[in-house]
Design a protein around this motif. Structure first.
Motif, PDB file in Angstrom:
ATOM      1  N   ALA A  58       0.887  -1.260  -0.019  1.00 17.59           N
ATOM      2  CA  ALA A  58       0.060  -0.042  -0.088  1.00 17.59           C
ATOM      3  C   ALA A  58       0.997   1.200   0.002  1.00 17.59           C
ATOM      4  CB  ALA A  58      -0.996  -0.018   1.045  1.00 17.59           C
ATOM      5  N   LEU A  59       2.088   1.240   0.719  1.00 23.43           N
ATOM      6  CA  LEU A  59       2.710   2.432   0.964  1.00 23.43           C
ATOM      7  C   LEU A  59       3.567   2.445  -0.387  1.00 23.43           C
ATOM      8  CD1 LEU A  59       4.418   2.055   4.310  1.00 23.43           C
ATOM      9  CD2 LEU A  59       2.987   3.908   3.645  1.00 23.43           C
ATOM     10  N   ASN A  60       4.017   1.443  -1.050  1.00 24.65           N
ATOM     11  CA  ASN A  60       4.412   1.480  -2.471  1.00 24.65           C
ATOM     12  C   ASN A  60       3.546   2.067  -3.478  1.00 24.65           C
ATOM     13  OD1 ASN A  60       6.604  -0.270  -1.404  1.00 24.65           O
ATOM     14  ND2 ASN A  60       6.038  -2.090  -2.198  1.00 24.65           N
ATOM     15  N   LYS A  61       2.479   1.769  -3.409  1.00 24.90           N
ATOM     16  CA  LYS A  61       1.515   2.343  -4.236  1.00 24.90           C
ATOM     17  C   LYS A  61       1.165   3.796  -4.230  1.00 24.90           C
ATOM     18  CE  LYS A  61      -0.652  -2.257  -5.539  1.00 24.90           C
ATOM     19  NZ  LYS A  61      -1.862  -2.973  -5.624  1.00 24.90           N
ATOM     20  N   ALA A  62       1.236   3.825  -2.912  1.00 24.22           N
ATOM     21  CA  ALA A  62       0.951   5.341  -2.542  1.00 24.22           C
ATOM     22  C   ALA A  62       2.324   6.484  -3.032  1.00 24.22           C
ATOM     23  CB  ALA A  62       0.709   5.641  -1.159  1.00 24.22           C
ATOM     24  N   SER A  63       3.293   5.601  -3.179  1.00 23.03           N
ATOM     25  CA  SER A  63       4.591   6.374  -3.560  1.00 23.03           C
ATOM     26  C   SER A  63       5.088   6.391  -4.828  1.00 23.03           C
ATOM     27  CB  SER A  63       5.946   5.798  -2.891  1.00 23.03           C
ATOM     28  OG  SER A  63       5.753   5.743  -1.525  1.00 23.03           O
ATOM     29  N   ALA A  64       4.403   5.724  -5.703  1.00 28.73           N
ATOM     30  CA  ALA A  64       4.548   5.562  -7.145  1.00 28.73           C
ATOM     31  C   ALA A  64       4.474   6.713  -7.946  1.00 28.73           C
ATOM     32  CB  ALA A  64       3.454   4.621  -7.749  1.00 28.73           C
ATOM     33  N   GLN A  65       3.491   7.520  -7.795  1.00 27.82           N
ATOM     34  CA  GLN A  65       3.337   8.994  -8.342  1.00 27.82           C
ATOM     35  C   GLN A  65       4.225   9.944  -8.278  1.00 27.82           C
ATOM     36  OE1 GLN A  65      -0.454  11.136  -8.001  1.00 27.82           O
ATOM     37  NE2 GLN A  65       0.129  12.506  -9.311  1.00 27.82           N
ATOM     38  N   TYR A  66       4.902   9.858  -6.918  1.00 35.09           N
ATOM     39  CA  TYR A  66       5.909  10.633  -6.462  1.00 35.09           C
ATOM     40  C   TYR A  66       7.140  10.214  -7.136  1.00 35.09           C
ATOM     41  CZ  TYR A  66       9.084  13.540  -3.693  1.00 35.09           C
ATOM     42  OH  TYR A  66      10.194  14.376  -3.139  1.00 35.09           O
ATOM     43  N   HIS A  67       7.391   9.054  -7.021  1.00 38.05           N
ATOM     44  CA  HIS A  67       8.662   8.279  -7.862  1.00 38.05           C
ATOM     45  C   HIS A  67       8.840   8.527  -9.151  1.00 38.05           C
ATOM     46  CE1 HIS A  67      10.693   6.291  -4.553  1.00 38.05           C
ATOM     47  NE2 HIS A  67       9.645   5.465  -4.434  1.00 38.05           N
ATOM     48  N   ARG A  68       7.621   8.504 -10.093  1.00 39.44           N
ATOM     49  CA  ARG A  68       7.323   8.766 -11.397  1.00 39.44           C
ATOM     50  C   ARG A  68       7.459  10.293 -11.799  1.00 39.44           C
ATOM     51  NH1 ARG A  68       2.699   5.087 -10.955  1.00 39.44           N
ATOM     52  NH2 ARG A  68       3.537   2.827 -11.751  1.00 39.44           N
TER      53      ARG A  68
END
Length: 359
Positions: A58-68
């Motif tokens: 869940a944290l990975n998915k919530a971080s995805a936009q920032y990483h991209r």
């Protein structure tokens, strides 16, 4: 006096300090001569949304936009592949479901990683949405954010004493004294040690060693387009790295907090498992090293104020997922410190709070 002192200058402490610096005066204390020295400097640097416990995913998915997207994005295509022998069919099926990967033919697997020996494996799965993280630039951008907001980062500042004051905390580190209203414990493998120094009950953070070997490109091949590839159940993994190949036994041996080094026997066992799936034997190492992945008892991250001392904030138990989760984890921590309602679901937040470990 700072509003907040953050102990630990790895990705957890830097990302937390960067978010907090938008609202508070912040000082980061790092025991080594440079930030990101221990676990953060020895990461496999992979972003895979479906990797980890449900709370980590869940944290990975919530971080995805920032990483991209943040600062031009930190991700570059890599892909992820899992291979397994016939006797590991059940474990492979579990990995397919857990990781959300697509089954592929043996021919396709060898096309992706030409050194694989089709006589040695039966099953293969591939997930295109695995990415390399530019970990250095991510850390440097968080450092710039801290400094832009007036925060300080002090290296060679090993904490030697922590005292509770009537109006906050006093920390002695590197021969200097720092006062702050709140203390963030982002000390990685040393998180429980820091807590005990502050008079806070430990929560059972356990450091586990992860060893790595860097070997020459097999058969002098160009590895740039190869995916990261795993043995079933993460029994080993290999990842292209600047013209060479990183191979890890994916070990998780419990060790004391330390500047870790690779165990030769463990490394040899991992390399043997890797060799058991490829045509090309390992004839020499370019380098070897180890890092520490630190886990809470339930292996979920620990984020937020201590239930017995709310001005002591945990940012620990990243367990090898520190870079993947940093954008969302740091934002959650800042929201909790500020007393605002997090954007993440309430049930997810409850799985990450230190309160769950005080039963």
């Amino acid at each position: 006096m700072s509003d907040i002192v953050v102990i630990g200058g790895g990705i957890a402490g830097l990302s937390a300090a960067a978010r907090l610096s938008e609202h508070f005066s912040v000082t980061v204390l790092e025991r080594e001569q440079a930030t990101g020295y221990h676990a953060s400097g020895r990461s496999a640097a992979m972003f895979e949304q479906n990797y980890g416990l449900p709370s980590t995913v869940a944290l990975n998915k919530a971080s995805a936009q920032y990483h991209r997207e943040a600062n031009g994005g930190y991700l570059s295509p890599r892909g992820l592949m899992i291979i397994a022998a016939r006797e590991d069919a059940e474990a492979f099926d579990d990995d397919v479901v857990t990781m959300g990967i697509e089954r592929i033919s043996k021919d396709r697997a060898v096309e992706l990683v030409p050194i694989l020996d089709p006589a040695k494996f039966t099953f293969a799965g591939y997930h295109e949405a695995g990415y390399d993280i530019d970990t250095d630039r991510l850390m440097q951008d968080f450092i710039r954010q801290i400094r832009r907001n007036g925060g300080a980062i002090v290296t060679k500042a090993e904490v030697t004493a922590i005292t509770r004051q009537t109006d906050g905390w006093q920390v002695v580190a590197g021969g200097q004294t720092y006062d702050a209203a709140k203390l963030v414990n982002a000390a990685g493998a040393w998180a429980d040690t820091v807590a005990q120094a502050a008079g806070i009950a430990p929560i059972g953070i356990t450091p586990r060693r992860r060893s790595m070997a860097r070997i020459p490109a097999p058969e002098d091949r160009d590895l740039r387009d190869w995916p990261m590839f795993f043995g079933v159940g993460e029994s080993w993994y290999a990842k292209p790295d600047a013209g060479a190949l990183l191979v890890s036994p994916a070990d998780e041996d419990v060790v004391a907090p330390q500047d870790a080094w690779a165990d030769d026997m463990v490394l040899a066992e991992g390399l043997a498992r890797y060799e058991g799936m490829v045509r090309t034997p390992v004839t020499r190492l370019l380098a070897s090293w180890a890092g520490l992945r630190s886990f809470a008892p339930d292996k979920a991250l620990v984020l937020g104020p201590d239930p017995d001392e709310p001005d002591f904030i945990w940012c620990a138990g990243q367990g090898g997922y520190g870079f993947q989760t940093a954008p969302a984890a740091s934002q959650l921590l800042a929201d909790l410190v500020r007393g605002v309602t997090p954007a993440l679901p309430h049930d997810l937040v409850a799985q990450l709070l230190p309160d769950r470990l005080r039963t």
